[in-house]
Design a protein around this motif. Structure first.
Motif, PDB file in Angstrom:
ATOM      1  N   LEU A 337      42.289  38.947  45.294  1.00  0.00           N
ATOM      2  CA  LEU A 337      41.721  37.665  44.838  1.00  0.00           C
ATOM      3  C   LEU A 337      40.853  37.047  45.931  1.00  0.00           C
ATOM      4  O   LEU A 337      39.785  36.491  45.652  1.00  0.00           O
ATOM      5  CB  LEU A 337      42.848  36.694  44.445  1.00  0.00           C
ATOM      6  N   PRO A 342      39.156  37.155  40.754  1.00  0.00           N
ATOM      7  CA  PRO A 342      39.931  37.820  39.698  1.00  0.00           C
ATOM      8  C   PRO A 342      39.222  39.028  39.096  1.00  0.00           C
ATOM      9  O   PRO A 342      39.867  39.889  38.511  1.00  0.00           O
ATOM     10  CB  PRO A 342      40.122  36.718  38.655  1.00  0.00           C
ATOM     11  N   CYS A 364      39.277  31.122  36.609  1.00  0.00           N
ATOM     12  CA  CYS A 364      40.731  30.956  36.520  1.00  0.00           C
ATOM     13  C   CYS A 364      41.257  31.428  35.161  1.00  0.00           C
ATOM     14  O   CYS A 364      42.387  31.898  35.050  1.00  0.00           O
ATOM     15  CB  CYS A 364      41.116  29.499  36.768  1.00  0.00           C
ATOM     16  N   CYS A 367      41.485  35.108  35.588  1.00  0.00           N
ATOM     17  CA  CYS A 367      42.606  35.376  36.488  1.00  0.00           C
ATOM     18  C   CYS A 367      43.940  35.232  35.741  1.00  0.00           C
ATOM     19  O   CYS A 367      44.798  36.109  35.784  1.00  0.00           O
ATOM     20  CB  CYS A 367      42.528  34.365  37.644  1.00  0.00           C
TER      21      CYS A 367
END
Ligand code: SF4
Ligand code: SF4
Length: 391
Positions: A337, A342, A364, A367
């Motif tokens: 990361l 991601p 996000c 991820c």
């Protein structure tokens, strides 16, 4: 402690960005919450659990003081910490007895503030035990579960008793009744039992959910948004948030569908995340520059609001040692990361059968979606957890 106490920092050149000392810690007393907000980063809700032992809180508090000295900022949060009022008071009392300094902030959704006397009593107890500020959550997501009137009563009493500077309302405009009006939507479409439940303090068992009214608010595939979906979209436009935790589920797709985010679909590409904001976005600066951590009821340490990515556990290793040993160059999920963001998780996940979505709302979202898959397939078990953070 100083920056050079961290292993990674020691090897860096003068001008290279350093791993900052953590100065704040959000102690999540529990994952349990009377609400289950659609955008909750930590997936909290009535079905979740955990209760951070007093000694764990105090150990984290002491460690943070070792790391940051008098600049240490502790805040107590959840889940909903007021579900465990006596426990909350005990933590404050012990912290005071051990001269750990004031608690900077306590966070609540205000569901419990149904009687004037109760509000005044609790606020004066918190103030006497050293709480500096009270943070009250008010927005359309919270107000799907919490009646606005107790929240208004709490905010008014807190401003009067503590002083306006010691009360943070997120967000004032909703408290004033401006912007989208969630309760109108909720009350119009949900069963009376839900509204009654949301108004009754101490109800922490299973609550009626929107689904009980036959509604699945964010599972629409195309078409015109429902009133609830419009409310979510408006709320996102008012105050954008990251798509991690529960927000990375249907809500992210809703916002993509609503065109609030400029994500181009590339026909030749199996996924449309191949845009610079997601693909070329390592998380290194976020990990290095995080002002602080969240620590969950089981002792798991998360950087900032990166829920479900465990940097260490304070029941095994003191927080200051977790900070000292952090090195973003290490191999493993956190190293990936930091180095690649991601997107670096995508290929290995696909090799295990992960199906990429046609679009992602932000990095996000990508991820969280991949981590959910990895968690369900037992991958990176020491870093991905606990179960409460995953659906
Ligand atoms: S956002 Fe806050 S109030 Fe809402 S479910 Fe999460 S912890 Fe509870
Ligand atoms: S992409 Fe993952 S690691 Fe990076 S900031 Fe978002 S949740 Fe944290």
């Amino acid at each position: 402690m100083g920056l050079s106490d961290n292993h990674y920092n020691r090897g860096l050149g003068r001008d290279a960005p350093k791993f900052k000392l953590w100065r704040s810690a959000g102690l999540m007393l529990t994952y349990k919450c009377n609400a289950a907000c659609e955008f909750c980063y930590y997936h909290c809700g009535p079905d979740k659990g955990g209760l951070m032992p007093v000694e764990t809180c105090l150990a984290a508090w002491r460690s943070l003081r070792t790391l940051a000295g008098n600049e240490a900022r502790i805040h107590l949060t959840g889940g909903e910490p007021f579900l465990y009022w006596d426990h909350l008071v005990e933590i404050l009392r012990e912290g005071r007895r051990q001269n750990l300094g004031p608690v900077d902030l306590i966070e609540t959704n205000g569901f419990w503030a149904t009687e004037e006397q109760l509000i005044a009593g609790r606020l004066s107890t918190l103030a006497a035990l050293g709480m500096q500020r009270l943070k009250i959550s008010v927005d359309p997501f919270h107000q799907e579960y919490v009646d606005i009137e107790p929240v208004r009563a709490l905010a008014a009493a807190a401003k009067r008793l503590l002083g306006p500077d010691r009360v943070l309302v997120r967000w004032e405009k909703y408290l004033r009744g401006e912007g989208v009006s969630p309760l109108d939507v909720a009350r119009a479409s949900w069963p009376c039992s839900f509204v009654a439940w949301a108004s009754s303090p101490g109800s922490i068992g299973r609550m009626p959910m929107p689904q009980d009214a036959g509604e699945t608010p964010t599972t629409r595939k195309g078409g015109t948004p429902s009133p609830r979906e419009k409310m979510y979209i408006e709320a996102y436009r008012d105050y954008p948030f990251r798509f991690s935790g529960r927000a990375a589920r249907q809500l992210a797709q809703l916002i993509i569908d609503a065109g609030s985010l400029m994500i181009e679909k590339e026909a030749s590409d199996p996924i449309s995340i191949h845009q610079s904001s997601i693909i070329n976005h390592p998380c290194l600066s976020g990990f290095l520059g995080a002002k602080g951590v969240h620590i969950d009821p089981y002792g798991n340490v998360f950087s900032g609001t990166c829920s479900g990515i465990i940097l260490g556990n304070i029941n095994q290793t003191p927080l200051e040692e977790i900070w000292e040993n952090f090195d973003p160059r290490r191999s493993g999920l956190v190293g990936t990361l930091c180095a690649r963001g991601p997107h670096g998780l995508l290929e290995p996940a696909q090799a295990l059968g992960y199906q990429a979505r046609p679009a992602y709302a932000d990095k996000c979202h990508l991820c969280t979606h991949i981590r959910q898959f990895l968690f369900e397939h037992g991958q990176d078990a020491s870093v991905l957890g606990p179960r409460d953070c995953y659906a």
